[in-house]
Design an enzyme around this catalytic site. Structure first.
Site, short mmCIF file in Angstrom:
data_model
loop_
_atom_site.label_atom_id
_atom_site.label_comp_id
_atom_site.label_asym_id
_atom_site.label_seq_id
_atom_site.Cartn_x
_atom_site.Cartn_y
_atom_site.Cartn_z
N SER A 38 57.49 -20.51 -41.91
CA SER A 38 57.45 -20.47 -40.45
C SER A 38 58.40 -19.48 -39.79
O SER A 38 58.36 -19.31 -38.58
CB SER A 38 57.69 -21.87 -39.88
OG SER A 38 56.60 -22.70 -40.19
N SER B 77 55.32 -21.52 -37.78
CA SER B 77 55.31 -22.29 -36.56
C SER B 77 56.34 -21.82 -35.54
O SER B 77 56.35 -22.27 -34.39
CB SER B 77 55.55 -23.77 -36.87
OG SER B 77 56.84 -23.97 -37.47
N LYS C 4 63.86 -22.32 -31.12
CA LYS C 4 62.61 -23.05 -31.32
C LYS C 4 62.77 -24.47 -30.81
O LYS C 4 63.84 -25.08 -30.94
CB LYS C 4 62.29 -23.02 -32.81
CG LYS C 4 61.00 -23.68 -33.25
CD LYS C 4 60.85 -23.50 -34.77
CE LYS C 4 59.55 -24.06 -35.30
NZ LYS C 4 59.40 -23.78 -36.76
#
Length: 434
Positions: free
Chosen positions: A133, A109, A32
């Site tokens: 997330s 996310s 990420k």
């Protein structure tokens, strides 16, 4: 005795072979865009952030650990701006396509990290989980996702969102790789799976589901029974009302109770209050971390994200001390409930992923239910694994198991052991469409 061919150099001759093959050799992964990677800008999901920050001078320890174990990193993945959403939509970089349901959000996310695994672009990926997330995109994309016990995996080199809840999590398509990553990052010893001594089923949480709860619970139960060769007796399986339990054991939640929500069918009032406490502390810590940058740069932010970030900027320290008390009370309450080898089974989210570009007002009911469930591990700091259960009406289904803080190895081993019986039960459930 030394010989002439030794030139008199050796006391004793023997051979020590090099260590075994690196545990993750041959596996690929992605990270990420919240993790520092030396020489690359950590973009935090927003081009204004990337523009105003330089390249990282070192690599996050969590990334280094899997690299040093032999895995190959193939790149950084799209994320929600500043990690402030569970949808997975990013107006600047696009929304990664959910391989399980292309017309639905991938969840955020850690959206790109989940999609990269689900689409078989990589073997595993690293994400972060503050409010959900990792758990949400894992559920939406039909893969495994693990949120470890809070504070167990180093978050050094990870852009903070809210430190009281931030964790480094990971995704995989099967629990074998999930467990291998866990043993590496958590530095766990090898151990045999342990029979859970109690399985807690909160009936009120399963009533939040928009699909038949049996589609989730029966697959899980039959898999556990097949794995351990028993039909679990009543003293092992315990049905409870978690909302009532939390209400009784976490008295500080009274400061977050909203009378207007108590009569709504989709609400569990004490868990809504728990979610309110979590999100308040999250906003406050986000403001302390990034408020000055937001005020000075005034970044271009997408819909929904913008409103939440500016709400965070306006947050005061009112009730913040109570939020910490809630965390301590919930941790103690759930530790007492689960003890050493208990698991709590809950829906990861209330239903399938919402459609792309759904209006925020229409998402509110889903969000209330989702955060009620997500806040249980979020506030307590317990470990939680998201387990894919196949498809129902052509949309992904998932369940989550939680174990007490520090029981990560127990939970990962259990889920790996469940892999074969789960596949069998999912196949049966899908063929019977129940």
């Amino acid at each position: 005795m030394a010989t002439l061919s030794d030139f008199g150099a050796f006391m004793e001759r023997f051979i020590l072979h090099p260590p075994q093959q690196l545990p993750l050799k041959g596996l690929t992964f992605a990270v990420k865009d919240i993790f520092d990677v030396e020489g690359y800008v950590t973009g935090f999901g927003n081009p204004d952030w990337a523009r105003t920050h330089g390249a990282a001078v070192s690599t996050a320890p969590a990334v280094l650990a899997v690299l040093n174990a032999g895995a190959t990193c193939v790149g950084k993945t799209v994320m929600d701006e500043m990690a402030y959403s569970i949808n997975g939509e990013n107006k600047h970089y696009g929304t990664p396509t959910n391989p399980c349901a292309p017309d639905r959000v991938p969840g955020g996310s850690s959206s790109g990290s989940a999609v990269a695994v689900s689409a078989e672009l990589v073997d595993f990926s690293l994400g972060t989980d503050t409010g959900g997330s990792v758990r949400v995109p894992a559920a939406f994309c039909g893969i495994y996702g693990f949120r470890p016990s809070h504070g167990i995996v180093s978050t050094t080199g990870v852009t903070p969102m809210a430190q009281s809840f931030d964790t480094v999590g990971w995704f995989a398509r099967d629990p074998i790789i999930l467990n291998r990553i866990g043993h590496l990052l958590l530095q766990l010893p090898d151990m045999d799976p342990v029979h859970p001594n109690r399985i807690i089923i909160p009936d009120d949480c399963f009533q939040l589901l928009s699909i038949p709860s049996d589609r989730v619970t029966q697959v899980l139960f039959k898999s556990l029974e097949k794995l351990f060769g028993v039909v679990f007796p009543g003293e092992v399986v315990k049905h409870i009302n978690l909302g009532d339990y939390v209400n009784d054991r976490v008295p500080s939640l009274k400061h977050f109770m909203d009378k207007s929500n108590e009569q709504k069918e989709y609400n569990i009032p004490s868990l809504v209050a728990l979610s309110s406490s979590m999100r308040l502390l999250q906003r406050y810590e986000f403001k302390n971390n990034h408020g000055d940058w937001v005020l000075s740069i005034k970044p271009d932010l997408g819909p929904g994200i913008s409103e939440r970030i500016w709400e965070a900027i306006r947050t005061t320290d009112e009730k913040i001390n109570i939020c910490h008390t809630v965390r301590n009370e919930l941790h103690a309450a759930l530790t007492s409930l689960l003890e050493d080898f208990g698991i709590l089974a809950i829906p990861t989210v209330p239903g399938p992923p919402p459609k792309l570009q759904t209006e925020a007002t229409k998402l509110e009911t889903f969000r209330v239910g989702a955060f009620s469930l997500l806040s249980i591990a979020g506030v307590s700091g317990f470990c939680q694994v998201t387990i894919p259960l196949g498809m129902y009406d052509n949309l992904p289904v998932a369940v989550s198991l939680l174990a007490k803080h520090g029981s990560d190895g127990f939970l990962l081993n259990l889920v790996e052991s469940l892999y074969v019986p789960l596949k069998e039960q999912i196949k049966i459930a899908e063929s019977m469409n129940y």
